[in-house]
Structures are given as C-alpha cells and as structure tokens.
Design a protein around this motif. Structure first.
Motif, short mmCIF file in Angstrom:
data_model
loop_
_atom_site.label_atom_id
_atom_site.label_comp_id
_atom_site.label_asym_id
_atom_site.label_seq_id
_atom_site.Cartn_x
_atom_site.Cartn_y
_atom_site.Cartn_z
N GLU A 71 -11.70 -8.83 -2.20
CA GLU A 71 -11.28 -7.48 -2.19
C GLU A 71 -9.99 -7.04 -2.09
O GLU A 71 -9.59 -5.78 -1.94
CB GLU A 71 -12.24 -6.65 -0.73
CG GLU A 71 -13.51 -6.95 -0.81
CD GLU A 71 -14.43 -6.64 0.37
OE1 GLU A 71 -14.08 -5.80 1.06
OE2 GLU A 71 -15.56 -7.09 0.69
N ARG A 72 -9.44 -7.87 -2.34
CA ARG A 72 -7.74 -7.73 -2.50
C ARG A 72 -6.93 -7.19 -1.17
O ARG A 72 -6.26 -6.16 -1.34
CB ARG A 72 -7.56 -6.83 -3.81
CG ARG A 72 -6.61 -7.49 -4.82
CD ARG A 72 -6.56 -7.08 -6.12
NE ARG A 72 -5.11 -6.35 -6.33
CZ ARG A 72 -4.12 -7.33 -6.50
NH1 ARG A 72 -4.27 -8.50 -6.72
NH2 ARG A 72 -2.93 -6.88 -6.86
N ILE A 73 -7.60 -7.48 0.04
CA ILE A 73 -6.92 -6.99 1.12
C ILE A 73 -5.67 -7.88 1.48
O ILE A 73 -5.64 -8.90 1.15
CB ILE A 73 -7.92 -7.06 2.10
CG1 ILE A 73 -9.32 -6.44 1.99
CG2 ILE A 73 -7.17 -6.70 3.66
CD1 ILE A 73 -10.24 -6.83 3.00
N ALA A 74 -4.52 -6.99 1.62
CA ALA A 74 -3.30 -7.88 2.08
C ALA A 74 -3.38 -8.07 3.62
O ALA A 74 -3.98 -7.07 4.37
CB ALA A 74 -2.07 -6.97 1.96
N TYR A 75 -2.68 -9.09 4.21
CA TYR A 75 -2.48 -9.18 5.63
C TYR A 75 -1.27 -9.54 6.07
O TYR A 75 -0.28 -10.11 5.39
CB TYR A 75 -3.49 -10.74 5.99
CG TYR A 75 -4.65 -10.66 5.75
CD1 TYR A 75 -5.57 -9.92 6.20
CD2 TYR A 75 -5.35 -11.65 4.73
CE1 TYR A 75 -7.11 -9.88 5.74
CE2 TYR A 75 -6.66 -11.59 4.68
CZ TYR A 75 -7.56 -10.75 5.12
OH TYR A 75 -8.78 -10.88 4.57
N LEU A 76 -0.95 -8.74 7.21
CA LEU A 76 0.22 -8.94 7.94
C LEU A 76 -0.20 -10.01 9.10
O LEU A 76 -0.84 -9.44 9.85
CB LEU A 76 0.95 -7.80 8.51
CG LEU A 76 2.16 -8.08 9.04
CD1 LEU A 76 3.30 -8.74 8.46
CD2 LEU A 76 2.62 -6.74 9.89
N PHE A 77 -0.01 -11.34 9.11
CA PHE A 77 -0.60 -12.30 9.92
C PHE A 77 0.58 -12.72 10.69
O PHE A 77 1.43 -13.59 10.51
CB PHE A 77 -1.06 -13.46 8.90
CG PHE A 77 -1.82 -14.55 9.86
CD1 PHE A 77 -3.31 -14.21 9.68
CD2 PHE A 77 -1.15 -15.59 10.28
CE1 PHE A 77 -3.89 -15.20 10.53
CE2 PHE A 77 -2.07 -16.48 11.23
CZ PHE A 77 -3.37 -16.40 11.14
N ILE A 78 0.36 -12.29 12.08
CA ILE A 78 1.38 -12.72 13.27
C ILE A 78 0.63 -13.73 13.93
O ILE A 78 -0.46 -13.79 14.44
CB ILE A 78 1.27 -11.31 14.24
CG1 ILE A 78 1.86 -10.28 13.50
CG2 ILE A 78 2.19 -11.68 15.40
CD1 ILE A 78 2.07 -8.85 14.31
N SER A 79 1.56 -14.99 14.01
CA SER A 79 1.29 -15.97 14.49
C SER A 79 2.37 -16.90 15.00
O SER A 79 3.45 -16.86 14.53
CB SER A 79 0.10 -16.97 13.77
OG SER A 79 -0.06 -17.97 14.40
N HIS A 80 2.29 -17.80 16.09
CA HIS A 80 3.38 -18.78 16.54
C HIS A 80 2.87 -20.07 15.79
O HIS A 80 3.38 -20.81 16.06
CB HIS A 80 3.78 -18.69 17.77
CG HIS A 80 2.71 -19.05 18.74
ND1 HIS A 80 2.35 -18.11 19.62
CD2 HIS A 80 2.22 -20.19 19.25
CE1 HIS A 80 1.18 -18.83 20.25
NE2 HIS A 80 1.38 -20.00 20.14
#
Ligand SMILES: Nc1ncnc2c1ncn2[C@@H]1O[C@H](COP(=O)(O)OP(=O)(O)OP(=O)(O)O)[C@@H](O)[C@H]1O
Ligand SMILES: Nc1ncnc2c1ncn2[C@@H]1O[C@H](COP(=O)(O)OP(=O)(O)OP(=O)(O)O)[C@@H](O)[C@H]1O
Ligand SMILES: [Mg+2]
Ligand SMILES: [Mg+2]
Lengths: 293, 267
Positions: free
Chosen positions: B198-207
């Motif tokens: 579905e061509r979703i973009a992610y802002l992926f917050i992680s340590h």
C-alpha cells in the motif's frame, strides 16, 4: 561449584477467573554461589515467576509445589564491602561458614531485588537517603547516623554524580537511569548473597543500559554476590551472564554456559530465539518497495 | 524527482522548566518519501516523541514548517485538518492503553471507520473482519475484550486501526519495543508487507538500532533536540560519525555468533 540455591521440581500456578494457570512446570535448576546466571525466554514463559518464587515474593493467588533449598551462611553475612562498623555495633559471624539453611532467606537481607520499573521499589514520599538507610538500619542493625553514612557510600558506589544531593532527593526528581541506580543501591544495602534483576534495564536507553549493566557486573564481582539476571534481550544476557537458562511455556528447555548456548544451542527454541535477534548488522528484512537513497 | 510526502523544516518546540526555557526540539529538518521508512533514533530525552506529537498536532510548535501531501499542515484547521489527519496515523508502545480494557476489538476498529465516515453502519462488520484479516488475525477476535488478548495481538489491532483510514504515513513510537523478539519480528514483517502493498511511509521511532538496520531506509539521530547526523540507515549504524551516534552503537548489546555460526548450523 558450591551451590547457593537448589531448585527442585518447582511448579507454580496462578488462580485466574476460577481456573489454575501453570506458570512454571517441574523446574530443576542449581544456582552456583558467585555465578552470573541469565534467565531468558519469550513473554509469558515464566521468567518473572521464577524470580519472584526465588525471592519469596509470589502473590497470594499463586500455588507453589516443589522445593527451594538454600545453602546460606548461618547468619546474615555481609560482603567484602561491609559498612563502617565500630566495635561491637554489628555482630560479625565467623565469615562464610556455609550451612544448609532450612529457613526461608530474608528478602532485603539475603536477596536484593531490582525491578524493571524502579518506581515500583522506591517509596515516592521518602527521600532516597531514608529508603536506603532504612534497609541498613533494619538488616544490619546500624544506628541511624551510621545508616545514613552507609547510604551515602552506596550512592557513591552506584556512581550517582552528586551523592549528597541524591540522599535528599525524592524519586520523582530523578531520571529513569538515576532511579535505577538508587534502586540498585537499596537492593545491595544489606549485602545480599543473591541479587535478582528482573528486566532491570529494559526501560532505559542503550547508553544508560550499558552503564547499569557494567555497574551490576562490577558490584557482583566486588562483593562476591550471585546474580540472577532476567531479560528477554538475548544479546544483553550473553554480555552479562556466564550461564543462560532458557524458558518456554513455563519449562526450562535449555541450560548451559553462555558460549555454548550461542554457539551450539541444542533446543530448536533456543535457536529460534537467537535467529529472531536483530543485531546492528541485521540484514534488511525482505526489502520493501520504498524510495531508497 | 517527486515531492516528498512529508517535509519538516526548522521545527522547534520549547518547554519551560524551573524558569528556564529548554528546546526539546531545536531547528529539526527532514523529509520522507512516499513508501519510505525513516527512523528516528537518539537517547532518552532527545526529542523523538516530541517530534511525533508535533507531527500529529497533539502539541503546537514554536517555529518551523510541516508540509504533508503537498500542503501546509500547520495552517489546517477544522474539517480540513480532520480530513488530512486520516492520512497520518500513529501507533504507540501500548496503543490500546487509552481504551477501557473491557472494550471489544470490534469497538476499537469501529471508531475510525465511523469518525472518518469510511463505512456505513451495516458495512462496518465486514470492514472490521477485512481489517483483522489484513493484519493476520482471525475475524473471531472481534468479539474479544482487549484485556483478553496478547501483546502481539494488541499491536496488530493497533496497526489495523491505523490503516483503517488508508493513511500515507504512520508514525510508530517505540511500537515494537515491548514485544519479545519473535513477536517483534512478525509485527515488523507485517509493517513491511503493508508498506510494499500500500506504499505506506513510516516514521519509525526506536532506540533499537538493530531493528532500524533491518527495516529502515534512512535514519536521523537526534541529540538534545538537534539532528546529530542522518543518512542511509545501515551506513550510519555501520559507521556513525557523530559523538552520540558512536556512543549509541558502542553501547548496544551485541550477540556475536559469527565465529560460532557454523557450530550452531551443524547441530
Ligand atoms: N499474578 C498473576 N496472576 C495470574 N497469572 C499470572 C500472574 N503473573 C503471571 N501470570 C501468568 O503466568 C505466566 C508466566 O508469567 P511471567 O510473568 O512469569 O512471564 P515472563 O516470562 O516474566 O514474561 P514477560 O517477559 O512478559 O515479563 C503468564 O501466562 C502470565 O500471564
Ligand atoms: N510536557 C513537557 N513539559 C516539559 N518538558 C517536557 C515535556 N515533554 C517533554 N519534555 C522534555 O523534552 C525533552 C524531550 O522529550 P521526549 O519525550 O521527546 O524525548 P524522547 O526522545 O522521546 O525520549 P524517550 O526515549 O525517553 O522516550 C525531554 O527533556 C523532556 O523532559
Ligand atoms: Mg517478566
Ligand atoms: Mg519517547
């Protein structure tokens, strides 16, 4: 190898909605005095149940079968880094005389416990100094001034940057990493034989986590304490522990030296855990069709 | 080159603490392409969650611009903001914590469909079943209370809820951190599948830099509210240039199986 604790056929179940749910099934495990043992396994595998059972902290809703045999010194013993004692204030027994103990070891004195959330073990309305001093006063029978002096020494040992300020601080005034240092100071205040850390660093960022792990390692080495380190982070467990026990669905599925667990896991589940770990050099997972630059 | 999906520039947020003003987010700029995963890493308190809250307009910025899907996101209000928000969703570490634990899975998934007028009342049960299927869960789960399902199932439901409004961007704040390794991997695979299809973009917050290496295209490393460095995720994590980047990589626990891999495989 001298055993500190011998766990035999330990079965623990919890009552939930009228039914009994088994959380540990027929576990046999020997913990050697002075070793660093990690307990790993997926969520719900029984790690915390084992830690709580060992510390005698299981809730009333639980049912315990089997036995825990302790091989403790006959009296409260204090590690090498004993608090300052002035003639006759504190009785010191002929040291390290090991007898088989039939009494349940005392939480706080024989066993120190550090939880994932340091707020759970710290009293929000008591200053940090009071909380640590109280452990020393209760279990080491030090006078209050001696207890405070000992609290300050401990805060220095856990390397809080300003121990005098920390003594007077309340838990909410400290960061997560600072609180966890205080919780460790309180856990080791009475010189326990066994330190249990249950996901003690899971809520911290990796930099603070590495500092706390180094601290635990140092304290355990200096005082000859035994460490039971519960974690679901297999990489962290391998960095800290000499032996690893792998739990799944309440059963101990594999136990061995760390190097052997990593190099030649016997159980398929252990291998699956190792394979599921994503290290810094993790291969990209099946590549999404995104715009790479 | 196409316009970025999200363009953040000069974003700043200050908090007052003990009479002093502290910049939790200080002149931060980055953009995200359609279908891309951008990771945000950095030590505790470096401003990651504050950026997430600014993007979702849960808090207001002190300075800076946010362009989303080609328009000025910060100037939107009312119905226009609500409509655009459907395209920008969020998943937290414990995303269902805000719900009454007795609420059913169906109820959790019904909300976005109703609020954004996506399906009529009679259509919704079918849509809910389709969403559950989309995230690999059985439709039987719809009637279950959320306190009766596992952590991994909860995270799948949070993702189902996020994709219900057909977003182009999902902000994930420590969304897989509380999950054990095997469940975490399944959820990451689900996110990647959704992204591909579905061509979703992610802002992926992680340590967790290992997770970032495995799924992100690019990474931005924050320190004290500022961008310390950014670039291709595997390149940055493999050879960080900034002081904080080096510290994070050095501190990460490592599982060294390389010299012993063979032994494991031969078993
Ligand atoms: N107080 C309790 N009452 C009822 N059931 C419980 C209780 N504590 C734990 N359980 C159940 O016992 C099993 C083992 O739980 P335990 O907390 O020991 O697992 P764990 O390995 O520590 O998991 P995690 O990694 O999530 O902390 C689980 O099925 C859990 O739901
Ligand atoms: N409502 C607030 N009032 C005052 N200061 C705040 C507020 N929210 C955040 N801060 C401060 O802003 C800074 C950034 O916090 P933020 O939650 O964005 O960090 P983070 O990178 O998400 O950290 P973590 O990894 O611990 O989640 C911190 O110093 C924090 O104490
Ligand atoms: Mg646990
Ligand atoms: Mg955060």
């Amino acid at each position: 190898m001298t055993a500190l604790l011998s766990i035999r056929d330990l079965t623990v179940s919890y009552r939930r909605d009228g039914a009994e749910v088994a959380a540990l099934k027929h576990v046999n495990l020997d913990v050697a005095a002075g070793e660093r043992l990690a307990i790993i396994g997926e969520s719900g595998s029984g790690k915390s149940t084992l830690a709580l059972a060992t510390a005698g902290l299981l809730p009333a809703s639980s049912r315990i079968d089997g036995c825990l045999d302790w091989f403790l010194p006959s009296s409260p013993s204090v590690g090498a880094k004993a608090p300052p004692s002035e003639g006759g204030v504190k009785e010191r027994q002929p040291s390290e005389f090991i007898t088989r103990s039939t009494h349940t070891p005392l939480g706080g004195r024989d066993i120190g416990f550090v939880f994932q959330d340091p707020s759970a073990s710290l009293d929000p309305v008591m200053s940090v100094g009071e909380q640590i001093a109280e452990v020393a006063h209760t279990h080491l029978r030090l006078t209050w001034p001696q207890s405070y002096a000992w609290a300050k020494t401990l805060l220095e040992r856990v390397r809080l940057s300003d121990p005098d300020a920390a003594l007077r601080a309340y838990p909410h005034q400290l960061s997560g990493g600072q609180k966890q240092r205080v919780a460790i100071a309180a856990a080791i205040a009475a010189g326990p034989k066994l330190l249990i850390a249950d996901e003690a660093t899971s809520a911290l960022d990796t930099i603070v986590q590495a500092e706390i792990v180094a601290l635990i390692r140092q304290l355990v080495a200096e005082d000859g304490m035994t460490l039971l380190f519960v974690s679901h982070d297999i990489a962290l467990a391998t960095e800290l522990a000499e032996r690893i026990a792998v739990f799944r669905h309440g059963e101990l599925v594999e136990l061995g030296p760390t190097a052997q667990i990593i190099a030649g896991p016997r159980h398929a589940y252990t291998r699956a855990l190792l394979d599921a770990h994503l290290g810094l050099d993790a291969e990209p997972m099946p590549q999404p069709a995104g715009a790479s630059r | 080159m196409s316009r970025p999906l999200l363009a953040v520039s000069g974003l700043t947020k200050r908090y007052r603490r003990g009479g002093k003003s502290i910049a939790a987010v200080d002149d931060v700029s980055f953009d995200i392409e359609p279908g891309e995963t951008l990771a945000l890493a950095g030590p505790s308190g470096s401003g990651k969650s504050t950026i997430a809250r600014l993007l979702l307009r849960l808090i207001e910025s002190d300075a800076g611009r946010i362009e989303f899907e080609g328009g000025d996101f910060l100037s939107l209000s009312g119905a226009a903001l609500r409509a655009r928000r459907a395209r920008l969703q969020m998943v937290f570490q414990d995303p269902l914590a805000a719900f009454n634990p007795r609420a059913t899975v169906a109820r959790v998934l019904d909300d976005p469909l109703r609020i954004h007028g996506i399906a009529t009342r009679s259509e919704r049960p079918r849509r809910i079943a389709a969403l559950l299927d989309r995230v690999g869960l059985s439709a039987d789960l719809a009637g279950r209370a959320i306190h009766e399902i596992s952590g991994g199932q909860r995270q799948r439901i949070a993702i189902a809820r996020a994709i219900a409004t057909k977003p182009s961007l999902i902000v994930l704040d420590e969304a897989v951190s509380a999950l054990d390794v095997s469940v975490r991997r399944q959820i990451l695979q689900l996110l990647l599948d959704l992204q591909r299809e579905e061509r979703i973009a992610y802002l992926f917050i992680s340590h967790d830099l290992g997770v970032i290496s495995a799924i992100a295209h690019r990474v931005v490393i924050l320190d004290a509210g500022r961008v310390a460095e950014s670039g291709n995720a595997r390149a940055v994590i493999g050879a960080p240039q900034s002081t904080i980047g080096k510290a994070l990589v050095t501190a990460a626990p490592k599982l060294n199986r390389t010299s012993t891999q063979g032994a494991a495989d031969r078993q």
